[in-house]
Design a protein around this motif. Structure first.
Motif, PDB file in Angstrom:
ATOM      1  N   ASN A   7     -17.182 -28.226   3.317  1.00 38.08           N
ATOM      2  CA  ASN A   7     -16.128 -27.339   2.812  1.00 38.08           C
ATOM      3  C   ASN A   7     -15.535 -27.793   1.486  1.00 38.08           C
ATOM      4  O   ASN A   7     -14.428 -27.418   1.140  1.00 38.08           O
ATOM      5  N   GLU A   9     -16.302 -28.136  -2.767  1.00 36.07           N
ATOM      6  CA  GLU A   9     -17.154 -27.689  -3.864  1.00 36.07           C
ATOM      7  C   GLU A   9     -17.382 -28.832  -4.841  1.00 36.07           C
ATOM      8  O   GLU A   9     -16.449 -29.487  -5.285  1.00 36.07           O
ATOM      9  N   GLN A  41     -21.046 -19.806  -1.132  1.00 30.95           N
ATOM     10  CA  GLN A  41     -19.893 -19.501  -0.306  1.00 30.95           C
ATOM     11  C   GLN A  41     -19.752 -20.361   0.943  1.00 30.95           C
ATOM     12  O   GLN A  41     -18.697 -20.384   1.555  1.00 30.95           O
ATOM     13  N   ALA A  42     -20.805 -21.056   1.351  1.00 30.58           N
ATOM     14  CA  ALA A  42     -20.767 -21.787   2.619  1.00 30.58           C
ATOM     15  C   ALA A  42     -21.359 -23.187   2.444  1.00 30.58           C
ATOM     16  O   ALA A  42     -22.005 -23.488   1.435  1.00 30.58           O
ATOM     17  N   ASN A  43     -21.142 -24.022   3.440  1.00 28.41           N
ATOM     18  CA  ASN A  43     -21.683 -25.377   3.426  1.00 28.41           C
ATOM     19  C   ASN A  43     -23.196 -25.367   3.260  1.00 28.41           C
ATOM     20  O   ASN A  43     -23.878 -24.476   3.750  1.00 28.41           O
ATOM     21  N   GLN A  45     -24.988 -24.878   0.638  1.00 26.02           N
ATOM     22  CA  GLN A  45     -25.520 -23.884  -0.288  1.00 26.02           C
ATOM     23  C   GLN A  45     -25.397 -24.400  -1.714  1.00 26.02           C
ATOM     24  O   GLN A  45     -24.492 -25.174  -2.038  1.00 26.02           O
TER      25      GLN A  45
END
Length: 77
Positions: A7, A9, A41-43, A45
């Motif tokens: 979670n 970036e 948008q998600a873990n 990625q």
């Protein structure tokens, strides 16, 4: 160059790894590659690294990760 892990970036840098940034434990693997202009948008990625690329921690800091791809290896912070 964006990667999402746990979670958080991480954005890319073109900097070479210096001696203080040593590879730590495996954290994850890239599960989905988005288009270069899309924000992941998600873990697990990325909009740069290929599916299957390995994500590692950096010893002594949570500010960076290392992603090992077949062709690219960059520290991300």
């Amino acid at each position: 160059m964006i990667v999402i892990v746990n979670n958080k970036e991480y954005s890319g840098t073109e900097a070479e790894l210096d001696a203080s940034k040593r590879q730590g434990e495996k954290m994850s693997t890239i599960l989905k590659k988005t288009k270069a202009y899309e924000m992941p948008q998600a873990n697990s990625q990325s909009n740069l690294f290929s599916v299957g690329s390995t994500i590692y921690s950096v010893k002594g800091t949570e500010d960076f990760i290392i992603v090992k791809d077949k062709e690219i290896e960059l520290p991300l912070g």
